[in-house]
Every structure is written in structure tokens, then in C-alpha cells.
Design a protein around this motif. Structure first.
Motif, short mmCIF file in Angstrom:
data_model
loop_
_atom_site.label_atom_id
_atom_site.label_comp_id
_atom_site.label_asym_id
_atom_site.label_seq_id
_atom_site.Cartn_x
_atom_site.Cartn_y
_atom_site.Cartn_z
N PHE A 117 -0.75 -0.54 7.29
CA PHE A 117 -1.96 -0.80 6.51
C PHE A 117 -2.20 -2.30 6.33
N ARG A 118 -1.15 -3.09 6.40
CA ARG A 118 -1.32 -4.54 6.20
C ARG A 118 -1.79 -5.24 7.46
N TYR A 119 -1.19 -4.90 8.62
CA TYR A 119 -1.48 -5.64 9.84
C TYR A 119 -2.41 -4.90 10.79
N LYS A 120 -2.47 -3.59 10.73
CA LYS A 120 -3.31 -2.80 11.64
C LYS A 120 -4.09 -1.77 10.83
N THR A 121 -4.91 -2.26 9.92
CA THR A 121 -5.59 -1.38 8.97
C THR A 121 -6.53 -0.42 9.69
N LEU A 125 -5.99 3.67 9.89
CA LEU A 125 -6.96 4.60 9.32
C LEU A 125 -7.59 5.49 10.39
N ALA A 126 -7.67 4.96 11.64
CA ALA A 126 -8.25 5.75 12.72
C ALA A 126 -7.39 6.97 13.07
N VAL A 218 12.53 6.32 13.33
CA VAL A 218 12.10 5.21 12.47
C VAL A 218 11.52 4.10 13.34
N SER A 219 12.14 3.83 14.47
CA SER A 219 11.64 2.80 15.40
C SER A 219 10.27 3.17 15.94
N LEU A 220 10.05 4.44 16.23
CA LEU A 220 8.74 4.87 16.74
C LEU A 220 7.67 4.78 15.65
N TYR A 221 8.03 5.12 14.43
CA TYR A 221 7.09 4.95 13.32
C TYR A 221 6.73 3.47 13.16
N LEU A 222 7.72 2.62 13.32
CA LEU A 222 7.48 1.18 13.23
C LEU A 222 6.57 0.71 14.36
N HIS A 223 6.80 1.24 15.55
CA HIS A 223 5.99 0.84 16.71
C HIS A 223 4.53 1.27 16.53
N ASP A 224 4.31 2.40 15.91
CA ASP A 224 2.93 2.88 15.69
C ASP A 224 2.19 2.06 14.64
N ASN A 225 2.93 1.40 13.75
CA ASN A 225 2.30 0.69 12.65
C ASN A 225 2.39 -0.82 12.72
N ALA A 226 3.39 -1.34 13.44
CA ALA A 226 3.57 -2.80 13.48
C ALA A 226 2.70 -3.44 14.54
#
Length: 226
Positions: A117-121, A125-126, A218-226
């Protein structure tokens, strides 16, 4: 019988006080710092293992995602060593406790979501509303995607708990059956003992695989959001 079956999953106490914190801190003793000790085979193996984990986990990440390197390496080493130590006789495995696994999964999942939400808002949301969705399905899809998002930490914790608990229960049941059959049929007891050995070898693999799967998700969740 039920008390004996699940006794190994009860939190151990000393003088009425739970000692689970000491058990959780124990695996860190197995990983000495190479900066304090002379390099030997153990520290060399440790460094090779850490480099292998970093190569597997961090290749897909950008600069922001790679700041989680220390967290992910510490996580997989902690879960893997805890699972392996839990296979020792008369030992306690903290990863069989759902509360502890949730305590690891929820903060890590929440950190990846906040990062998204901070870097890829916009892209975050999409995910709640795929492109081209009919207007009539928009409220339903948003609800479904929101539920699936909040289920992720539960899935992480329940998967680890269920796999480790099921393996320990099987070892306990087959071990008890082997002892009971020794006075009845030596041949049958030998067969069950061989099955017990094979299952124990399988549990060593499961202990490492579950640590890898937990950290990889956890790494994949990070990849989707970072």
C-alpha cells in the motif's frame, strides 16, 4: 490414551512457569557467528547455506524487497532448526503451536501488505478488482478478494502446524504400535519398526520442506507488494 498422545504438544513448564521462550531461543545457539570464532567446517557450511537461501529467495526481488534478506534467512533457519530439534526424543516442538505460527505469519504478512500500500498503491488496490469485471459482480469480487487476502496468514500458520503435528502424531502412534507388537509378533513388530524408521526420515525432509515453503510464501507475498 488421549492424554499420552497429545502430551508432547503441551507447553513445558519449570516450577510452574512456561519455558517455551527458552526453547525458542535455543536454536540460535546452533548458529555461531563466524566473526567471533575461527572459521571451521560448521561455519563454512552455515555460510554456504545462507548464500544458497539468498540466491533462491532474493533473485526475483527488487532493491526494496532485498532489504528483507536478513529477515527471510533468519526465518527459514529458525523454523528449520526448530522442526529438526523437535524430532529428538522427549523434546518440544514450538511450531506445533498454532499461536506461535500465527505470531510469525501475521506480522510478516502485515508487513508485506503495508509495504504494498505504501509503494505500489494502485497495483495493490487493482488486485481487489480485476480489469473488465462486469458492474454487477464488482461488490462480490471485492469481498472475495478481501477475504482471500486476510486468509493468507491463516493459511501460512495452519499449513505449518498441521504438517508438523500430523508427522509427530504418526511417529507416536507407530512407535507405540511397535512396542505393543514386540510381545505379540516379532515379525510384525520388525515391519512396523522399519516403517517407523522410514517415517522418521520422511519427517526430517518435511521439517526442512515446511520451513522452505513457509519462507517462500512470505517471499512471494513480498514480491507481489514490494
Amino acid at each position: 490414551m488421549n492424554e499420552n498422545l497429545f502430551a508432547s504438544f503441551m507447553t513445558p513448564t519449570f516450577l510452574g512457569l512456561p519455558i517455551v521462550m527458552l526453547i525458542i531461543m535455543f536454536p540460535s545457539i546452533l548458529f555461531p557467528s563466524p566473526y567471533r570464532l575461527i572459521s571451521n567446517r560448521w561455519t563454512t557450511l552455515q555460510q554456504w547455506l545462507i548464500q544458497l537461501i539468498l540466491k533462491q529467495m532474493m533473485t526475483i526481488h527488487n532493491v526494496k524487497g532485498r532489504t528483507w534478506s536478513l529477515m527471510l534467512v533468519s526465518l527459514i533457519l529458525f523454523i528449520g532448526s526448530t522442526n529438526l530439534l523437535g524430532l529428538l526424543p522427549h523434546s518440544f516442538t514450538p511450531t506445533t503451536q498454532l499461536s506461535m505460527n500465527l505470531g510469525m505469519a501475521i506480522p510478516l504478512w502485515a508487513g508485506t501488505v503495508v509495504l504494498g500500500f505504501r509503494y505500489k498503491t494502485k497495483s495493490t488496490l487493482a488486485h481487489f478488482l480485476p480489469q473488465g469485471t462486469p458492474p454487477m459482480l464488482i461488490p462480490m469480487l471485492i469481498i472475495i478478494e478481501t477475504i482471500s487476502l486476510f486468509i493468507q496468514p491463516m493459511a501460512l500458520a495452519v499449513r505449518l502446524t498441521a504438517n508438523i503435528t500430523a508427522g509427530h502424531l504418526l511417529i507416536h502412534l507407530i512407535g507405540g504400535a511397535t512396542l505393543a507388537l514386540m510381545s505379540i509378533s516379532t515379525m510384525t513388530a520388525t515391519i512396523t519398526f522399519i516403517i517407523l524408521i522410514l517415517l522418521t526420515i520422511l519427517e526430517f525432509a518435511v521439517a526442512l520442506i515446511q520451513a522452505y515453503v513457509f519462507t517462500l510464501l512470505v517471499s512471494l507475498y513480498l514480491h507481489d507488494n514490494a
